[in-house]
Design an enzyme around this catalytic site. Structure first.
Site, PDB file in Angstrom:
ATOM      1  N   TYR A 146       0.831  -1.213   0.000  1.00 17.31           N
ATOM      2  CA  TYR A 146       0.000   0.000   0.000  1.00 17.31           C
ATOM      3  C   TYR A 146       0.867   1.264   0.000  1.00 17.31           C
ATOM      4  O   TYR A 146       0.594   2.207   0.742  1.00 17.31           O
ATOM      5  CB  TYR A 146      -0.965   0.000   1.193  1.00 17.31           C
ATOM      6  CG  TYR A 146      -1.888  -1.191   1.231  1.00 17.31           C
ATOM      7  CD1 TYR A 146      -3.047  -1.230   0.445  1.00 17.31           C
ATOM      8  CD2 TYR A 146      -1.609  -2.295   2.029  1.00 17.31           C
ATOM      9  CE1 TYR A 146      -3.892  -2.331   0.471  1.00 17.31           C
ATOM     10  CE2 TYR A 146      -2.448  -3.401   2.059  1.00 17.31           C
ATOM     11  CZ  TYR A 146      -3.584  -3.409   1.280  1.00 17.31           C
ATOM     12  OH  TYR A 146      -4.418  -4.500   1.303  1.00 17.31           O
ATOM     13  N   HIS A 147       1.875   1.288  -0.882  1.00 19.41           N
ATOM     14  CA  HIS A 147       2.771   2.443  -0.969  1.00 19.41           C
ATOM     15  C   HIS A 147       2.845   3.000  -2.398  1.00 19.41           C
ATOM     16  O   HIS A 147       3.947   3.227  -2.914  1.00 19.41           O
ATOM     17  CB  HIS A 147       4.180   2.055  -0.507  1.00 19.41           C
ATOM     18  CG  HIS A 147       4.265   1.643   0.919  1.00 19.41           C
ATOM     19  ND1 HIS A 147       5.350   0.960   1.443  1.00 19.41           N
ATOM     20  CD2 HIS A 147       3.411   1.820   1.961  1.00 19.41           C
ATOM     21  CE1 HIS A 147       5.155   0.725   2.726  1.00 19.41           C
ATOM     22  NE2 HIS A 147       3.978   1.230   3.061  1.00 19.41           N
ATOM     23  N   PRO A 148       1.717   3.263  -3.068  1.00 23.85           N
ATOM     24  CA  PRO A 148       1.801   3.830  -4.420  1.00 23.85           C
ATOM     25  C   PRO A 148       2.398   5.234  -4.380  1.00 23.85           C
ATOM     26  O   PRO A 148       2.142   6.010  -3.456  1.00 23.85           O
ATOM     27  CB  PRO A 148       0.345   3.841  -4.890  1.00 23.85           C
ATOM     28  CG  PRO A 148      -0.456   3.914  -3.635  1.00 23.85           C
ATOM     29  CD  PRO A 148       0.318   3.117  -2.628  1.00 23.85           C
TER      30      PRO A 148
END
Length: 567
Positions: free
Chosen positions: A472-474
């Site tokens: 969850y690190h775009p």
């Protein structure tokens, strides 16, 4: 309605800007948020241990999915993003990790980004933070973000896993955000002294709400940014479930803080982006910028899970009949299992000497469960989350239509580089060596996942394709710089137009080594000073670790046991 500034997105960056800009009493600010309030009585977002719950629904989560990922068995993969005051800081894992000093020095080596070195950024990290054990050269003591350190008496598995990492030949570090990130050690978290999630809504907006120069509108979905010629003049948004069209105007600037998924969408719908894409969708072109939505990056990770021989894991906390007691202790005392995100130990290592700074991150968790709360192992267990940090793989985001309600086409192109496969295979094998060390002898049971039968490259690759998930690190989809694919300059100003900035994780030129939230807040703090015309904070003179010729690891205490022979 007319304001000096309109901020699109009340997330990790937008709330920072809202708070800092309204410190000037003669400035008016409108903050638009597509989601709702951050309900302070909703345990799903406020209890740190409940971090998986917001990802399971759509009240607080945009719940994007990727297109079929071609190197991941064509899976459509989760891409959760926060919705509501606080944005992704309302639903994230609360790990307070800033990245490696070398990440920022790399940014500063790029043309136009010379003032983004680590020593330029460190004062803004400190400005944002209040650490519970007090300030020092690396940490702040008066900032809006509450940071809690692990405490004596926490789960023994945290200490055993760190000790095992050291026994495997890797350094120990007492502060993953201090002098030396590289190594294994305790992990800080964005949690208040009362055991509540320290989102930017709590930290920044709570300071700004009483000011009469700030207007906050929730359930306001941005349609597009309005222009007169090349100048941004306002925002068209849809209000409420009915989607009533509203318009607000900006005298000075529009500040886009939608995050790495939403910001490129909004730019593209507004006529800024790849000309061919906009022409295909009949979107009038304001400025051709081919980099909008390109350069998309993320962290991919796997879970290596083990049964635990002693009853010390958090497995009992997953049982429904134990949860009321945990909830009551958290609600009234702000203590206990509920007051921690349970990511209290981790580390960063170089998998090979060829890497200049760490390329692998670990989160240790004293329970065996997926990040989103699914697939919990029904016994005492523990796990290591492990993944590579700076993958060469690049993806893209493209709007499918003019409709702001329609999710975009998202493709991260995970594992598209041969380097990715080398790093992930190394990560699994190194993790097994760590788990085999004497410090974990009292706890280590069988390997649950991947399992003892998964050994050669083909077997490891099959496991990775089927089981690796987003961290969850775009980021990086509107990158800053001055090359032909850059979208903004070093102050977040969109190239080719006036009165418009992007300020969020999308403007990172390259993803950092670690979780993104702290760095996103720092970026907003730094650019807020630019917007206000303030003198930048003085560069830090703190010394920091550079590996140089230092070997990635020394000889382990115990050379790896065969997986099948674990006692």
């Amino acid at each position: 309605m007319e304001y000096d500034y309109i901020i699109i997105g009340a997330g990790s960056a937008g709330n920072v800007l809202a708070a800092r800009l309204t410190e000037d009493a003669d400035v008016t600010v409108l903050l638009l948020e597509a989601g709702g309030p951050d309900y302070r009585l909703d345990f799903r977002t406020q209890m740190p241990a409940a971090l998986a719950f917001p990802l399971q629904g759509k009240r607080y989560n945009w719940a994007y999915e990727t297109d079929p990922e071609p190197h991941m068995n064509n899976r459509r993969m989760e891409c959760g993003r926060g919705k509501g005051l606080g944005g992704s800081s309302l639903i994230n894992g609360m790990c307070y990790i800033r990245g490696n000093a070398m990440d920022f020095d790399h940014w500063a080596s790029l043309s136009g980004l010379e003032d983004w070195s680590y020593l330029d950024c460190l004062p803004y990290f400190r400005k944002a933070e209040t650490r519970d054990i007090g300030p020092n050269d690396f940490h702040g003591g008066e900032g809006p973000v509450s940071v809690t350190t692990p405490k004596i008496g926490n789960n023994p598995l945290f200490h055993a896993m760190v000790a095992a990492g050291v026994q495997a030949g890797y350094p120990r570090t007492d502060d993953l955000n201090g002098y030396q990130q590289e190594g294994f050690g305790p992990m800080d978290r964005t949690v208040t002294p009362k055991g509540r999630r320290a989102s930017t809504a709590r930290g920044y907006l709570d300071q700004a709400r009483p000011r009469n120069n700030l207007t906050i509108i929730t359930h306001a979905l941005t349609d597009r940014i309005l222009f007169e010629g090349k100048r941004a003049t306002g925002v068209r948004y849809l209000k409420g479930d009915a989607g009533t069209g509203q318009t607000a105007y900006a005298r000075r600037e529009v500040l886009l803080c939608g995050g790495a998924i939403a910001s490129p969408q909004i730019l593209q719908r507004s006529g800024i982006g790849p000309a061919e894409l906009l022409q295909r969708l009949d979107i009038p072109l304001v400025q051709a910028l081919p980099g909008v939505g390109e350069n998309l990056q993320d962290h991919l990770e796997m879970y290596l899970q083990y049964s635990c021989k002693q009853p010390v894991s958090l497995y009992p906390a997953l049982l429904w009949f134990n949860q009321p007691k945990i909830g009551i202790e958290w609600l009234f005392n702000g203590t206990g299992v509920g007051a921690s995100n349970q990511f209290e130990a981790g580390g960063f290592i170089r998998s090979r000497d060829a890497f200049t700074w760490p390329n692998i991150q670990y989160h240790f968790l004293p329970v065996a469960i997926n990040y989103n709360g699914s697939n919990a192992v029904k016994e005492h267990g523990f796990q290591a989350h492990v993944g590579s940090m700076r993958s060469p793989s690049r993806g893209r985001i493209q709007v499918k239509s003019k409709d702001p309600r329609q999710h975009p086409s998202i493709l991260f192109n995970y594992m598209s580089s041969e380097q990715d496969w080398h790093e992930f295979r190394d990560a699994i094998r190194i993790t097994r060596e760590i788990i085999a060390q004497p410090a974990l002898d009292p706890y280590r049971g069988r390997e649950i996942s991947p399992g003892a039968n998964v050994q050669n490259d083909d077997e490891l690759d099959a496991f990775i394709r089927e089981h690796a998930e987003t961290a969850y690190h775009p980021s990086c989809s509107c990158k800053m710089g001055d090359d032909k694919m850059a979208v903004v300059d070093g102050q977040g100003r969109v190239h080719g137009v006036q009165g418009l900035r992007v300020v969020d994780a999308s403007i990172m030129s390259q993803i950092i080594t670690g979780n993104l939230n702290a760095t996103t807040i720092m970026i907003a703090e730094k650019i807020a000073d630019r917007i206000r015309g303030c003198q930048p904070l003085a560069k830090s003179n703190a010394a920091y670790f550079i590996a140089g010729d230092t070997p990635a690891r020394t000889s382990p205490v115990r050379h790896s046991l065969p997986v099948t022979s674990y006692p």
